[in-house]
Design a protein around this motif. Structure first.
Motif, PDB file in Angstrom:
ATOM      1  N   GLY A  71       9.053  21.018 -14.315  1.00 36.85           N
ATOM      2  CA  GLY A  71      10.264  20.611 -15.008  1.00 36.85           C
ATOM      3  C   GLY A  71      10.337  21.136 -16.427  1.00 36.85           C
ATOM      4  N   ALA A 183       1.793  22.561  -7.878  1.00 38.11           N
ATOM      5  CA  ALA A 183       1.069  21.496  -8.575  1.00 38.11           C
ATOM      6  C   ALA A 183      -0.258  21.969  -9.158  1.00 38.11           C
ATOM      7  CB  ALA A 183       0.828  20.322  -7.623  1.00 38.11           C
ATOM      8  N   HIS A 232      -0.947  15.378  -2.267  1.00 35.94           N
ATOM      9  CA  HIS A 232      -0.452  15.543  -3.637  1.00 35.94           C
ATOM     10  C   HIS A 232       0.576  16.659  -3.720  1.00 35.94           C
ATOM     11  CE1 HIS A 232      -3.437  18.769  -3.546  1.00 35.94           C
ATOM     12  NE2 HIS A 232      -3.009  19.206  -4.712  1.00 35.94           N
ATOM     13  N   ARG A 235       3.919  15.204  -2.647  1.00 39.82           N
ATOM     14  CA  ARG A 235       4.523  14.441  -3.751  1.00 39.82           C
ATOM     15  C   ARG A 235       5.097  15.371  -4.807  1.00 39.82           C
ATOM     16  NH1 ARG A 235      -0.058  11.100  -2.580  1.00 39.82           N
ATOM     17  NH2 ARG A 235      -1.314  12.186  -4.137  1.00 39.82           N
ATOM     18  N   ALA A 236       4.380  16.460  -5.106  1.00 40.66           N
ATOM     19  CA  ALA A 236       4.874  17.407  -6.106  1.00 40.66           C
ATOM     20  C   ALA A 236       6.166  18.067  -5.650  1.00 40.66           C
ATOM     21  CB  ALA A 236       3.807  18.466  -6.399  1.00 40.66           C
ATOM     22  N   GLN A 238       8.292  16.878  -3.507  1.00 43.63           N
ATOM     23  CA  GLN A 238       9.350  15.871  -3.492  1.00 43.63           C
ATOM     24  C   GLN A 238       9.939  15.696  -4.886  1.00 43.63           C
ATOM     25  OE1 GLN A 238      10.559  13.680  -0.517  1.00 43.63           O
ATOM     26  NE2 GLN A 238      12.035  14.283  -2.065  1.00 43.63           N
ATOM     27  N   ASP A 239       9.095  15.762  -5.911  1.00 51.52           N
ATOM     28  CA  ASP A 239       9.588  15.668  -7.280  1.00 51.52           C
ATOM     29  C   ASP A 239      10.456  16.873  -7.632  1.00 51.52           C
ATOM     30  OD1 ASP A 239       8.302  13.272  -7.676  1.00 51.52           O
ATOM     31  OD2 ASP A 239       6.548  14.171  -8.643  1.00 51.52           O
ATOM     32  N   ILE A 240      10.062  18.051  -7.160  1.00 49.21           N
ATOM     33  CA  ILE A 240      10.816  19.272  -7.455  1.00 49.21           C
ATOM     34  C   ILE A 240      12.163  19.267  -6.745  1.00 49.21           C
ATOM     35  CG2 ILE A 240      10.845  21.797  -7.199  1.00 49.21           C
ATOM     36  CD1 ILE A 240       7.771  21.646  -7.279  1.00 49.21           C
ATOM     37  N   PRO A 242      14.366  16.657  -5.289  1.00 45.94           N
ATOM     38  CA  PRO A 242      14.746  15.258  -5.018  1.00 45.94           C
ATOM     39  C   PRO A 242      15.829  15.134  -3.961  1.00 45.94           C
ATOM     40  CG  PRO A 242      15.657  15.988  -7.108  1.00 45.94           C
ATOM     41  CD  PRO A 242      14.717  17.068  -6.659  1.00 45.94           C
TER      42      PRO A 242
END
Length: 315
Positions: A71, A183, A232, A235-236, A238-240, A242
């Protein structure tokens, strides 16, 4: 999108997969138009120059393409984010089905979002239509020194499984192989994108037999095997992204090629435990990923911005 909110690629009007030659040609064209001596303005010329200096340098371009994962990507000329994903809860993150209209199915012909026939005259899409139309992108590649051939052969078997048994059933699905993790410095063997769902796949090879998965390790008699670390990365990603539903799959392959071996027993995991990554044999992976992708909203959609980011940002 205004010029001040444009990425370096948009400033130079090139696709994210543009070659150095294409970038140089685009820079000369944009610089002539933006230069103050030719009727342009200084701010526009600075944006063109900053874009060229970043994209023509391999290391700077790689850092620019990948830094969105944290981000932190900023255009040095306009201080705006690059390849921003649609916000969670937006039209893109929900479903494109409208009441009273026919619901698209996974077997329907691909629909590109945004549509290529709606491109503004003079603009350049993120990736060419010919590239977006391909179902398979990249192949397993050598990395490191030890065990490279065995790993590549294992990954090729997974590519064949996905190519032969998943992609034909879902024409809009796009398989991208050999990703570098956003990540850390690890790798994601495969990613399958369809509509607004993304499946990350890593693989391992184990002898036939019955293995018990307890949520952390695979257990076979006195032998305990830890699968590849994928949670992990899910999750990374998914954050990138959304707007997507991201899942992880570790496929356990058998040396004999039997899709139903080894047997993975999932009944010993702690009660109520939520698994970020599914541990399955080849048959389980094919069945599970097909169900996951096909049950998503607009599964016949090719999400062009996400595909572009996978191809350029990590591939």
């Amino acid at each position: 999108m205004s010029e001040r909110n444009s990425s370096h690629y948009q400033v130079l009007q090139v696709a994210v997969t543009a070659t150095d030659k294409e970038i140089k040609v685009a820079y000369r064209r944009a610089a002539r138009t933006a230069h103050p001596d030719h009727g342009g303005d200084a701010a526009a010329f600075r944006r063109v120059t900053a874009a060229y200096e970043t994209l023509i340098d391999p290391q700077r371009r790689k850092a620019y393409d990948r830094s969105y994962a944290a981000g932190t990507v900023r255009d040095t000329a306009n201080d705006e984010a690059h390849f921003d994903a649609p916000p969670a809860g937006s039209r893109a993150s929900a479903t494109v089905h409208r009441p009273g209209s026919a619901r698209n199915t996974a077997g329907d012909p691909p629909v590109y979002v945004p549509a290529y026939d709606g491109v503004t005259p003079g603009s350049v899409p993120l990736i060419p239509l010919a590239q977006a139309s391909q179902q398979v992108h990249g192949m397993p590649r050598k990395r490191g020194i030890f065990g490279a051939e065995a790993r590549i052969q294992r990954e090729m078997r997974t590519v064949q499984l996905l190519t032969r048994q998943v992609l034909p059933a879902i024409p809009a699905a796009r398989l991208v192989n050999g990703l570098q993790s956003p990540a850390d410095n690890s790798h994601i063997d495969h990613a399958v994108l369809s509509g607004y769902r993304l499946a990350l796949v890593n693989s391992m090879l184990l002898p036939k037999g019955a293995y018990a998965w307890d949520g952390r390790t695979l257990n076979h008699g006195a032998r305990t095997i830890a699968p590849p670390q994928l949670a992990h990365l899910v999750r990374a990603m998914q954050d990138i992204f959304p707007e997507l539903n991201v899942t992880g799959w570790t496929v356990v392959l058998s040396p004999t090629g039997n899709l139903h071996e080894p047997v993975i027993d999932h009944h010993r995991r702690p009660s109520g435990a939520l698994e970020t990554v599914q541990i399955v044999n080849a048959a389980g992976m094919v069945r599970g990923i097909k169900e996951f992708l096909a049950s998503g909203p607009a599964p016949n959609t090719v999400n062009v911005p996400v595909l572009a980011r996978l191809l350029r940002g990590m591939h």
